[in-house]
Design a protein around this motif. Structure first.
Motif, PDB file in Angstrom:
ATOM      1  N   LYS A 207     -14.791  24.643  -6.517  1.00 25.24           N
ATOM      2  CA  LYS A 207     -14.317  23.664  -5.536  1.00 25.24           C
ATOM      3  C   LYS A 207     -14.668  24.094  -4.115  1.00 25.24           C
ATOM      4  O   LYS A 207     -15.135  23.293  -3.297  1.00 25.24           O
ATOM      5  CB  LYS A 207     -12.806  23.490  -5.689  1.00 25.24           C
ATOM      6  N   ARG A 208     -14.451  25.391  -3.800  1.00 20.92           N
ATOM      7  CA  ARG A 208     -14.728  25.860  -2.439  1.00 20.92           C
ATOM      8  C   ARG A 208     -16.224  25.884  -2.147  1.00 20.92           C
ATOM      9  O   ARG A 208     -16.635  25.756  -0.997  1.00 20.92           O
ATOM     10  CB  ARG A 208     -14.101  27.233  -2.208  1.00 20.92           C
ATOM     11  N   CYS A 209     -17.052  26.075  -3.174  1.00 22.56           N
ATOM     12  CA  CYS A 209     -18.506  25.992  -2.977  1.00 22.56           C
ATOM     13  C   CYS A 209     -18.860  24.662  -2.317  1.00 22.56           C
ATOM     14  O   CYS A 209     -19.626  24.610  -1.345  1.00 22.56           O
ATOM     15  CB  CYS A 209     -19.229  26.101  -4.324  1.00 22.56           C
ATOM     16  N   GLU A 210     -18.320  23.599  -2.867  1.00 23.70           N
ATOM     17  CA  GLU A 210     -18.633  22.266  -2.342  1.00 23.70           C
ATOM     18  C   GLU A 210     -17.975  22.031  -0.983  1.00 23.70           C
ATOM     19  O   GLU A 210     -18.574  21.419  -0.095  1.00 23.70           O
ATOM     20  CB  GLU A 210     -18.186  21.215  -3.361  1.00 23.70           C
ATOM     21  N   GLU A 211     -16.756  22.546  -0.810  1.00 20.64           N
ATOM     22  CA  GLU A 211     -16.076  22.369   0.475  1.00 20.64           C
ATOM     23  C   GLU A 211     -16.846  23.054   1.599  1.00 20.64           C
ATOM     24  O   GLU A 211     -17.030  22.483   2.681  1.00 20.64           O
ATOM     25  CB  GLU A 211     -14.657  22.935   0.392  1.00 20.64           C
ATOM     26  N   TYR A 212     -17.285  24.294   1.358  1.00 27.74           N
ATOM     27  CA  TYR A 212     -18.008  25.033   2.395  1.00 27.74           C
ATOM     28  C   TYR A 212     -19.339  24.367   2.714  1.00 27.74           C
ATOM     29  O   TYR A 212     -19.749  24.295   3.876  1.00 27.74           O
ATOM     30  CB  TYR A 212     -18.241  26.479   1.962  1.00 27.74           C
ATOM     31  N   ALA A 213     -20.021  23.883   1.679  1.00 24.73           N
ATOM     32  CA  ALA A 213     -21.305  23.210   1.917  1.00 24.73           C
ATOM     33  C   ALA A 213     -21.096  21.937   2.736  1.00 24.73           C
ATOM     34  O   ALA A 213     -21.862  21.645   3.669  1.00 24.73           O
ATOM     35  CB  ALA A 213     -21.973  22.882   0.583  1.00 24.73           C
ATOM     36  N   ASN A 214     -20.044  21.184   2.428  1.00 25.52           N
ATOM     37  CA  ASN A 214     -19.778  19.936   3.161  1.00 25.52           C
ATOM     38  C   ASN A 214     -19.336  20.185   4.599  1.00 25.52           C
ATOM     39  O   ASN A 214     -19.449  19.303   5.452  1.00 25.52           O
ATOM     40  CB  ASN A 214     -18.714  19.113   2.425  1.00 25.52           C
ATOM     41  N   SER A 215     -18.825  21.414   4.869  1.00 25.27           N
ATOM     42  CA  SER A 215     -18.418  21.714   6.246  1.00 25.27           C
ATOM     43  C   SER A 215     -19.624  21.848   7.182  1.00 25.27           C
ATOM     44  O   SER A 215     -19.472  21.829   8.402  1.00 25.27           O
ATOM     45  CB  SER A 215     -17.589  23.001   6.286  1.00 25.27           C
ATOM     46  N   LEU A 216     -20.836  21.951   6.613  1.00 28.72           N
ATOM     47  CA  LEU A 216     -22.058  22.050   7.426  1.00 28.72           C
ATOM     48  C   LEU A 216     -22.698  20.679   7.617  1.00 28.72           C
ATOM     49  O   LEU A 216     -23.919  20.562   7.730  1.00 28.72           O
ATOM     50  CB  LEU A 216     -23.065  23.004   6.755  1.00 28.72           C
ATOM     51  N   ARG A 217     -21.882  19.640   7.659  1.00 33.79           N
ATOM     52  CA  ARG A 217     -22.402  18.274   7.686  1.00 33.79           C
ATOM     53  C   ARG A 217     -23.277  17.977   8.906  1.00 33.79           C
ATOM     54  O   ARG A 217     -24.110  17.076   8.874  1.00 33.79           O
ATOM     55  CB  ARG A 217     -21.236  17.278   7.648  1.00 33.79           C
ATOM     56  N   ASN A 218     -23.088  18.760   9.989  1.00 32.60           N
ATOM     57  CA  ASN A 218     -23.854  18.489  11.210  1.00 32.60           C
ATOM     58  C   ASN A 218     -25.062  19.411  11.371  1.00 32.60           C
ATOM     59  O   ASN A 218     -25.728  19.372  12.400  1.00 32.60           O
ATOM     60  CB  ASN A 218     -22.955  18.611  12.440  1.00 32.60           C
ATOM     61  N   LEU A 219     -25.313  20.266  10.369  1.00 28.56           N
ATOM     62  CA  LEU A 219     -26.452  21.189  10.463  1.00 28.56           C
ATOM     63  C   LEU A 219     -27.616  20.673   9.633  1.00 28.56           C
ATOM     64  O   LEU A 219     -27.428  20.111   8.543  1.00 28.56           O
ATOM     65  CB  LEU A 219     -26.053  22.585   9.976  1.00 28.56           C
ATOM     66  N   ASP A 220     -28.820  20.897  10.135  1.00 31.74           N
ATOM     67  CA  ASP A 220     -30.033  20.495   9.422  1.00 31.74           C
ATOM     68  C   ASP A 220     -31.040  21.632   9.562  1.00 31.74           C
ATOM     69  O   ASP A 220     -31.413  22.017  10.672  1.00 31.74           O
ATOM     70  CB  ASP A 220     -30.598  19.206  10.020  1.00 31.74           C
ATOM     71  N   PHE A 221     -31.457  22.195   8.426  1.00 37.04           N
ATOM     72  CA  PHE A 221     -32.353  23.354   8.445  1.00 37.04           C
ATOM     73  C   PHE A 221     -33.814  22.971   8.196  1.00 37.04           C
ATOM     74  O   PHE A 221     -34.675  23.844   8.138  1.00 37.04           O
ATOM     75  CB  PHE A 221     -31.920  24.368   7.374  1.00 37.04           C
TER      76      PHE A 221
END
Length: 872
Positions: A207-221
């Protein structure tokens, strides 16, 4: 896929089944490579690895690979001894790409640095940097609550400092919680700025894997060209799915994340999504990958940097720190050979800095030693009994768990042969008086000695809280006279004190012991059953001496009903050699001599009155000892003038025979730890009709051999009592979900939503489980019927049923909160169980059940669950 290929890749379970079935392909196998062989430590599956290593044909060469096996030599010796082959250990303590370990403290007001290096590439731990990290995290902000300066801080003392420290930690944690949504944004930005991408961020929660990934919603690499490449690849892969399945929430979220160079990898994902993530990561198109521990075990895809979101994980029972081997395995993903000079490993410490002991152990400690997880299963027993290539006892003996005892077997065999040779060469006793009954006299004497030793040990260390303790504690009071056996001599002793560290020894002053007394105590024969020796007659000798030493209670023949007054004996120290009473002007020697002179005229032939201790266990020992002593009066060997010599010869023969019996026992199957468990399980199989009394596998046993699940007996019972045949194909799929489902949470209203027929089927499965569990308990196996029944989980029963009825994957996900990947795994495992049950139906000749099972298999093999792998 292509079983005739020159290189086959499979799980150990598949290889195990091939070995039991004698697959033709194994005849041509030259090498078997075990990757990540430390998996033998796995509680559930480790036993399969041991089975395979034991059962592989001797001509097959074995290669074992691992980065985390500290007891390599021990493991290699076991493999070599098992396979009777030379084993070559090739190791290196140097990584091709060395690692540097950092603590991430985040943005703070104490230091400009966000990362502190705590271990350099040479493996040196920096305490200074750890203190800097600790200060940066725990020190309260300047505008917030913190310790005052100068005399005010000192005036509060340690209590004020402790309160300040606690307040600082509370403030830090509150800040961490408030900034939790921005932590990964800051960390990802720092990694990008310092050129540490791509990075794998390990998190021990799907669950936290997805939460942490979604917290980067404003980043684009990604730039435009790489984003286009990702888009085209993802869309091409998703064309394998039905249009409806492409709209699954998980697919939509991952599609969005991947286009920004962010990925997620865990077991709750759809297989096709995991494969897309792996392939994009291997192409360098994912910069930040949030993954669980499985990414470090099953995928060889290194990164520039590895980040640990935490160093604590839940192991199924409780939260604990990562083990050194676990940390090494995951940290080893950092550093790409040929691309990076060093790999960077970062531990998130923004909310709390781990202590130095924890970090030292985890980062620099040795990995967990390989330990045997070998256990007996009914399938293993039945397969071995059916194949008759190896006895079950032989497999147990070859297991890693028996490695220590089997490693000593060659030496023990040599000792056994020497003992047998000595015993065979021992001259027979040529004495008309002794030859008939001296062996019996020796056995009775040994029994009396054992009973006396137990009596003395109980009296010497009786708890004062017990009944009769006051009387018992007087038995070994300071100054008590005792008769000590230095066979064939008997001497007088004076009790000094009871030893608290060893319940089988008493500190004594021994009067005039034999010259070799120190050595003779090591293997003193049991003293013969005789009347009390008149040792008091020797007390007037002018050369009387003494030794103070620990005496085994087994060597104390008799406690006499006499106590000498020597004052305080607490200061008496052990003596290295015998001292003369007459020439030694010590106060102790004078006191001993004076006390013995006063007893010179008194006959010392009365034993301590044990009958005064009104405790049942004492009286039972005393009465049994009296009975045996009286029975010794009828032995004619006591009339032999050479009894002492003949008795000693008998003792030496008995000692050799005892050694021979012990070595024979150690080398026999009866000494195997798992043998009692095997006998109990074999009794269960006989009771249930799986094997006959001679150990031959019956029809039920052959059916059970077709099952590869842990619940082979329950599944076999359901097949042979015609339970499964009474249900329709989609209902069979639902019932079989109970054998493969790993989700512990069962919806509270599932019984209401299930069709009536499935409720009946559920009760039939539970009834069979209770019956099998009860039989195992009745034979003494250490299981609980309730816990055994709870292993059958029906949480995905409705999902499996509706999938078999044709409901789309999008719709069945709305029936449960279980993640999509877990659902897929459950259905795939049901398909595997169906294969086994189809084979069983063919074995028993049940054509109707076979047709239903084949129809069930066809119903579930569709769409996204069985989409072809992207790797092929």
């Amino acid at each position: 896929i292509r079983p005739e290929a020159p290189c086959l890749i499979m799980t150990t379970e598949v290889l195990k089944n091939m070995l039991y079935r004698g697959a033709d392909v194994l005849r041509d196998v030259e090498f078997v490579v075990f990757d990540e062989c430390h998996y033998i430590n796995d509680l559930e599956r480790g036993v399969v690895w041991e089975e395979v290593i034991i059962m592989l044909p001797r001509h097959v060469s074995i290669i074992l690979l691992s980065a985390t096996v500290p007891n390599t030599k021990e493991f290699a010796e076991w493999v070599g001894r098992t396979k009777k082959r030379n084993i070559y250990v090739i190791n290196t303590s140097r990584r091709p790409v060395p690692l540097e370990h950092y603590l991430y403290v985040g943005r703070n007001q104490v230091s400009d640095q966000e990362m502190m290096k705590i271990v350099d590439k040479a493996g040196e731990f920096s305490s200074t940097n750890w203190r800097d990290a600790y200060t940066a995290v725990t020190k309260a902000p300047a505008h917030g609550p913190q310790a005052g300066g100068g005399s005010s801080s000192r005036g509060r003392g340690s209590r004020g400092a402790a309160a300040s420290h606690t307040l600082a930690k509370m403030t830090t944690r509150h800040t961490a919680e408030r900034q939790g949504t921005t932590l990964w944004v800051h960390l990802a930005g720092m990694l990008r700025k310092q050129g540490l991408l791509p990075a794998v961020i390990f998190t021990f929660s799907r669950k936290r894997c997805e939460e942490y990934a979604n917290s980067l919603r404003n980043l684009d690499f990604l730039n435009d060209s790489r984003r286009s490449e990702v888009h085209m690849f993802v869309e091409r892969c998703l064309k394998r799915l039905r249009p409806e399945d492409r709209t699954l929430p998980q697919v939509q979220v991952m599609r969005t994340l991947l286009k920004r160079g962010i990925g997620v990898h865990h077991s709750g994902q759809l297989p096709i999504i995991k494969e897309i993530v792996e392939l994009l990561f291997s192409r360098g198109l994912i910069s930040c990958l949030f993954a669980t521990e499985t990414f470090a075990m099953g995928v060889n895809m290194p990164a520039k940097c590895v980040v640990f979101s935490s160093i604590k994980k839940h192991d199924g029972r409780s939260f604990r720190d990562l083990l050194p081997g676990e940390y090494t395995q995951m940290a080893g993903r950092a550093g790409r050979r040929g691309l990076d000079d060093t790999g960077v490993v970062i531990i998130n410490a923004a909310s709390e800095v781990p202590d130095t002991v924890t970090l030292h152990t985890m980062l620099l400690g040795a990995a967990t030693k390989l330990q045997s997880q070998f256990r007996l299963t009914y399938t293993m027993i039945l397969n071995l009994l059916r194949a008759k290539q190896l006895r079950v006892e032989e497999v147990i003996k070859r297991s890693f768990g028996e490695s220590d005892s089997q490693g000593q077997a060659p030496e023990q065999t040599q000792r056994l042969l020497r003992a047998k040779e000595q015993l065979d060469g021992y001259p027979s006793l040529a004495c008309a008086i002794c030859e008939d009954d001296i062996a019996g006299y020796y056995r009775v004497s040994s029994s009396v000695q054992r009973l006396t030793a137990r009596l003395h040990t109980k009296a010497a260390h009786r708890s004062l809280a017990d009944a009769g303790a006051a009387r018992a504690s007087q038995a070994f009071c300071s100054g008590r006279l005792v008769l000590v056996s230095f066979y064939p001599h008997t001497v007088l002793g004076i009790v000094v004190s009871k030893l608290t560290t060893d319940s089988s020894q008493i500190s004594c002053i021994v009067l005039n012991p034999p010259s070799a007394g120190e050595d003779t105590m090591a293997n003193v024969p049991p003293y013969p059953v005789t009347d009390l020796p008149a040792t008091i007659a020797r007390l007037n000798q002018s050369d009387l001496g003494y030794v103070c030493r620990a005496i085994p209670t087994a060597s104390i023949m008799v406690l006499l009903d006499a106590v000498v007054k020597l004052g305080s004996l607490s200061s008496v120290k052990p003596t290295l050699g015998q001292r003369a009473l007459t020439s030694t002007p010590s106060s102790l020697a004078i006191a001993i001599r004076s006390s013995l002179d006063s007893l010179a005229e008194r006959p010392l032939d009365t034993e301590y009155p044990w009958q005064k201790i009104r405790v049942l266990e004492y009286q039972e020992l005393v009465h049994e000892r009296v009975r045996l002593t009286e029975s010794a009066g009828g032995f004619q060997c006591r009339a032999c003038p050479d009894l002492a010599d003949h008795y000693l010869a008998t003792h030496q023969q008995a000692a050799l025979q005892s050694e021979l019996d012990e070595l024979t026992m150690q080398l026999s199957d009866q000494n195997l730890n798992l043998l009692p468990d095997y006998k109990l399980r074999l009794d269960v199989l006989k009771d249930m009709g799986y094997v006959d009394e001679m150990g031959n596998v019956q029809l039920k046993g052959r059916v059970a051999c077709e099952m590869n699940s842990a619940d082979e007996l329950v599944l076999t019972e359901l097949i042979l009592d015609n339970t499964l045949a009474q249900f329709e194909p989609e209902e069979i799929v639902a019932l079989l979900s109970a054998f493969v489902c790993t989700e512990k949470n069962e919806p509270t209203d599932i019984m209401e939503r299930l069709p009536p027929n499935l409720r009946v089927g559920r009760e039939r499965v539970l009834e069979a489980a209770r019956r099998v569990g009860s039989i195992q308990v009745a034979y003494g196996l250490p299981i609980s019927v309730e816990e055994y029944v709870r292993e059958f989980r029906f949480g995905l029963m409705e999902v499996a049923y509706e999938w078999a009825r044709g409901l789309s994957f999008l719709n069945i996900t709305s029936l449960t909160e279980t993640q999509e990947g877990i659902i897929v795994r459950c259905i795939v495992r049901i398909a595997d169980v169906l294969k086994n049950v189809i084979s069983a139906a063919m074995l028993v000749g049940d054509a109707e059940l076979k047709l239903k099972l084949q129809a069930a298999s066809e119903l579930i093999r569709r769409d996204i669950v069985f989409a072809a792998s992207l790797y092929f």
